[in-house]
Scaffold this motif. Structure first.
Motif, PDB file in Angstrom:
ATOM      1  N   LEU A 126      -5.288  -8.070  -4.989  1.00  0.00           N
ATOM      2  CA  LEU A 126      -4.336  -9.174  -4.640  1.00  0.00           C
ATOM      3  C   LEU A 126      -3.937  -9.833  -2.857  1.00  0.00           C
ATOM      4  CD1 LEU A 126      -2.042  -8.734  -7.576  1.00  0.00           C
ATOM      5  CD2 LEU A 126      -3.714 -10.397  -7.147  1.00  0.00           C
ATOM      6  N   GLY A 129      -4.874  -4.473   1.250  1.00  0.00           N
ATOM      7  CA  GLY A 129      -4.831  -2.899   1.042  1.00  0.00           C
ATOM      8  C   GLY A 129      -4.912  -2.031   0.668  1.00  0.00           C
ATOM      9  N   VAL A 130      -5.357  -1.267  -0.514  1.00  0.00           N
ATOM     10  CA  VAL A 130      -4.396  -0.055  -0.683  1.00  0.00           C
ATOM     11  C   VAL A 130      -5.571   0.911  -0.769  1.00  0.00           C
ATOM     12  CG1 VAL A 130      -3.816   1.017  -3.681  1.00  0.00           C
ATOM     13  CG2 VAL A 130      -3.583  -1.770  -2.916  1.00  0.00           C
ATOM     14  N   GLU A 131      -5.132   1.631  -0.077  1.00  0.00           N
ATOM     15  CA  GLU A 131      -5.549   3.156  -0.007  1.00  0.00           C
ATOM     16  C   GLU A 131      -5.117   4.408  -1.336  1.00  0.00           C
ATOM     17  OE1 GLU A 131      -6.812   2.420   4.568  1.00  0.00           O
ATOM     18  OE2 GLU A 131      -6.785   4.533   3.160  1.00  0.00           O
ATOM     19  N   MET A 132      -6.104   4.970  -2.323  1.00  0.00           N
ATOM     20  CA  MET A 132      -5.764   6.251  -2.981  1.00  0.00           C
ATOM     21  C   MET A 132      -6.886   7.224  -1.858  1.00  0.00           C
ATOM     22  SD  MET A 132      -3.986   4.560  -5.923  1.00  0.00           S
ATOM     23  CE  MET A 132      -3.782   6.801  -6.280  1.00  0.00           C
ATOM     24  N   LYS A 133      -5.947   8.671  -2.568  1.00  0.00           N
ATOM     25  CA  LYS A 133      -6.764   9.781  -1.661  1.00  0.00           C
ATOM     26  C   LYS A 133      -6.268   9.992  -3.181  1.00  0.00           C
ATOM     27  CE  LYS A 133      -6.417  12.468   2.165  1.00  0.00           C
ATOM     28  NZ  LYS A 133      -4.990  13.674   3.276  1.00  0.00           N
TER      29      LYS A 133
ATOM     30  N   ARG B  70       6.355  -1.754  -1.636  1.00  0.00           N
ATOM     31  CA  ARG B  70       5.063  -1.020  -1.046  1.00  0.00           C
ATOM     32  C   ARG B  70       5.496  -0.181  -0.102  1.00  0.00           C
ATOM     33  NH1 ARG B  70       2.414  -6.659  -2.625  1.00  0.00           N
ATOM     34  NH2 ARG B  70       2.697  -7.616   0.409  1.00  0.00           N
ATOM     35  N   ARG B  77       1.933  11.633  -5.075  1.00  0.00           N
ATOM     36  CA  ARG B  77       1.723  11.915  -6.397  1.00  0.00           C
ATOM     37  C   ARG B  77       2.053  13.131  -6.895  1.00  0.00           C
ATOM     38  NH1 ARG B  77      -0.402   6.433  -8.469  1.00  0.00           N
ATOM     39  NH2 ARG B  77       0.892   4.872  -7.050  1.00  0.00           N
ATOM     40  N   ASP B  79       0.150  14.926  -8.248  1.00  0.00           N
ATOM     41  CA  ASP B  79      -0.882  15.567  -8.708  1.00  0.00           C
ATOM     42  C   ASP B  79      -1.961  15.687  -7.198  1.00  0.00           C
ATOM     43  OD1 ASP B  79      -3.830  13.936  -9.382  1.00  0.00           O
ATOM     44  OD2 ASP B  79      -1.826  13.455  -8.553  1.00  0.00           O
ATOM     45  N   ARG B  81      -2.125  13.889  -5.082  1.00  0.00           N
ATOM     46  CA  ARG B  81      -3.219  12.210  -4.980  1.00  0.00           C
ATOM     47  C   ARG B  81      -1.971  11.260  -4.074  1.00  0.00           C
ATOM     48  NH1 ARG B  81      -3.842   8.630 -10.130  1.00  0.00           N
ATOM     49  NH2 ARG B  81      -2.714  10.449 -10.946  1.00  0.00           N
ATOM     50  N   TYR B  82      -2.161  10.418  -3.414  1.00  0.00           N
ATOM     51  CA  TYR B  82      -1.897   9.722  -1.948  1.00  0.00           C
ATOM     52  C   TYR B  82      -1.983   8.162  -2.459  1.00  0.00           C
ATOM     53  CZ  TYR B  82       0.318  14.167   0.038  1.00  0.00           C
ATOM     54  OH  TYR B  82      -0.194  15.101   0.591  1.00  0.00           O
ATOM     55  N   VAL B  83      -0.816   7.609  -2.425  1.00  0.00           N
ATOM     56  CA  VAL B  83      -0.963   5.869  -2.608  1.00  0.00           C
ATOM     57  C   VAL B  83      -1.036   5.211  -0.997  1.00  0.00           C
ATOM     58  CG1 VAL B  83      -0.852   3.736  -3.464  1.00  0.00           C
ATOM     59  CG2 VAL B  83      -0.574   6.257  -4.860  1.00  0.00           C
ATOM     60  N   ARG B  84      -1.454   4.825  -0.130  1.00  0.00           N
ATOM     61  CA  ARG B  84      -0.791   4.456   0.656  1.00  0.00           C
ATOM     62  C   ARG B  84      -0.634   2.558   0.671  1.00  0.00           C
ATOM     63  NH1 ARG B  84      -2.347   6.845   5.810  1.00  0.00           N
ATOM     64  NH2 ARG B  84      -4.878   6.350   5.151  1.00  0.00           N
ATOM     65  N   PHE B  85      -0.337   1.096   1.022  1.00  0.00           N
ATOM     66  CA  PHE B  85      -1.011   0.148   1.099  1.00  0.00           C
ATOM     67  C   PHE B  85      -0.675  -0.960   2.787  1.00  0.00           C
ATOM     68  CE2 PHE B  85      -0.098  -0.873  -3.434  1.00  0.00           C
ATOM     69  CZ  PHE B  85       1.255   0.559  -3.647  1.00  0.00           C
ATOM     70  N   ASP B  86      -1.063  -1.825   2.676  1.00  0.00           N
ATOM     71  CA  ASP B  86      -1.165  -2.352   3.736  1.00  0.00           C
ATOM     72  C   ASP B  86      -0.449  -2.514   5.307  1.00  0.00           C
ATOM     73  OD1 ASP B  86      -5.078  -3.029   4.382  1.00  0.00           O
ATOM     74  OD2 ASP B  86      -4.442  -1.783   4.445  1.00  0.00           O
ATOM     75  N   ASP B  87       0.823  -3.300   3.736  1.00  0.00           N
ATOM     76  CA  ASP B  87       2.169  -3.365   4.402  1.00  0.00           C
ATOM     77  C   ASP B  87       3.139  -2.442   3.560  1.00  0.00           C
ATOM     78  OD1 ASP B  87       2.392  -6.317   2.335  1.00  0.00           O
ATOM     79  OD2 ASP B  87       1.878  -4.204   2.037  1.00  0.00           O
ATOM     80  N   VAL B 107       1.118  -6.606  -5.670  1.00  0.00           N
ATOM     81  CA  VAL B 107       1.090  -5.738  -6.040  1.00  0.00           C
ATOM     82  C   VAL B 107       2.240  -4.824  -5.670  1.00  0.00           C
ATOM     83  CG1 VAL B 107      -0.657  -4.809  -3.839  1.00  0.00           C
ATOM     84  CG2 VAL B 107      -0.853  -4.145  -6.273  1.00  0.00           C
ATOM     85  N   VAL B 128       0.155   0.099  -8.804  1.00  0.00           N
ATOM     86  CA  VAL B 128      -1.068   0.262  -8.732  1.00  0.00           C
ATOM     87  C   VAL B 128      -0.354   2.178  -8.593  1.00  0.00           C
ATOM     88  CG1 VAL B 128      -2.370   1.333  -6.953  1.00  0.00           C
ATOM     89  CG2 VAL B 128      -3.060  -0.878  -6.942  1.00  0.00           C
TER      90      VAL B 128
END
Lengths: 188, 128
Positions: A126, A129-133, B70, B77, B79, B81-87, B107, B128
């Motif tokens: 949408l 940009g989303v990044e998941m590690k 965001r 998270r 376990d 895991r990492y989440v990163r957004f662009d803004d 999102v 997400v």
């Protein structure tokens, strides 16, 4: 002269006879564990060539990688992930449910760190940009599937895609194709 | 990691476009995803009209509560895991702590899976 020397067994029997408890114990039957108990055969880990923490790490990698996920990071394997591949990662929402969430994206980084091995997947959702590690050996990861092999990526880390995405994140068509293929498979 | 003077996109239909953080409500210096902050609206849509459902028009200069949905800083998270957004993005809240707008446009992070924000999650087109 030689008569005064006792044989070893004679000496020992003299010793054991003095300590009545040991003699009594020697006569008792050995303990057998019940069937529900696993008696370890090796009590001290063999740390030859490794430090103790390294050994624990290696054992954990072997245990968690039993389902073949280590091949994803093994360059010698044909299943190895490469930066630029479009992957679909399916993760369990929790250890107690079978429900999964999935994330599709371009693999932009892989870090080989033993048990802590991880990879970063990037997508544009949408317009954001989303990044998941993801941690490769996390028990919450159900599957990592390559939807399309990357072509023309000449770097190990594709962080430049954050500023210059080009056509790299046009993945809706791929996702649709993949869904159709999966539905066909399930029906067959 | 949002703090005083951080600018966030507002992704609901309240009329605000950008907002600047002026206070992090839990008292620390930084706000993460799921934290409430106080913002001042820097830019609002000029022709935003109060909708029939009663969403008030938000003007430039309004001070409101908001929820960070965001963040550019990666969030971990359980376990690993990492989440990163662009803004950095937020959603405006009313005095009762409920979302001010009726729609969420974009999102939103799964970090909001608490009882309090289930309504927001259901409004969001993608989590997400």
């Amino acid at each position: 002269m030689f008569n005064s020397f006792k044989t070893i067994s004679a000496r020992l029997s003299g010793v054991t006879a003095r300590f009545a408890s040991t003699a009594a114990n020697a006569a008792k039957p050995t303990y057998t564990a019940p069937a529900s108990v696993t008696v370890p055969t090796q009590f001290k880990p063999n740390t030859r060539g490794n430090g103790l923490m390294q050994l624990i790490s290696k054992e954990e990698v072997k245990r968690m990688g039993a389902d073949g996920r280590s091949k994803l990071f093994n360059k010698a394997s044909p299943e190895c992930l490469r930066p630029g591949d479009v992957v679909l990662v399916e993760t369990l929402n929790s250890m107690s449910t079978d429900k999964t969430s999935s994330f599709v994206g371009v693999l932009i980084a892989m870090d080989r760190r033993g048990l802590h091995s991880n990879f970063t997947v990037r997508n544009v959702v949408l317009k954001v940009g989303v990044e998941m590690k993801y941690m490769l050996y996390s028990p919450l990861i159900k599957s990592v599937r390559v939807m399309k092999r990357g072509e023309g990526f000449r770097r190990a880390k594709l962080f430049y895609l954050r500023d210059n995405p080009g056509r790299a994140f046009r993945l809706e068509g791929l996702v649709k194709l993949d869904k159709a293929a999966q539905a066909k498979k399930a029906a067959a | 990691m949002l703090q005083l003077k951080s600018i966030l996109n507002v992704i609901d239909n309240s009329g605000a476009v950008w907002a600047e953080c002026i206070r992090v409500l839990h008292g620390g210096k930084y706000a993460r995803i799921g934290d409430e902050i106080v913002v001042v609206v820097n830019k609002a849509k000029a022709n935003a009209v109060a909708t029939a459902s009663g969403v008030p028009k938000v003007k430039k200069g309004d001070v409101r509560h908001a929820l960070v949905v965001r963040a550019r800083k990666e969030t971990m998270r359980p376990d690993g895991r990492y989440v990163r957004f662009d803004d950095n993005a937020c959603v405006l809240l009313n005095k009762q702590g409920e979302p001010l707008g009726t729609r969420v446009l974009g999102v939103v992070s799964g970090e909001l899976r608490q009882k309090r924000w289930m309504k927001l999650l259901s409004l969001a087109p993608k989590v997400v």
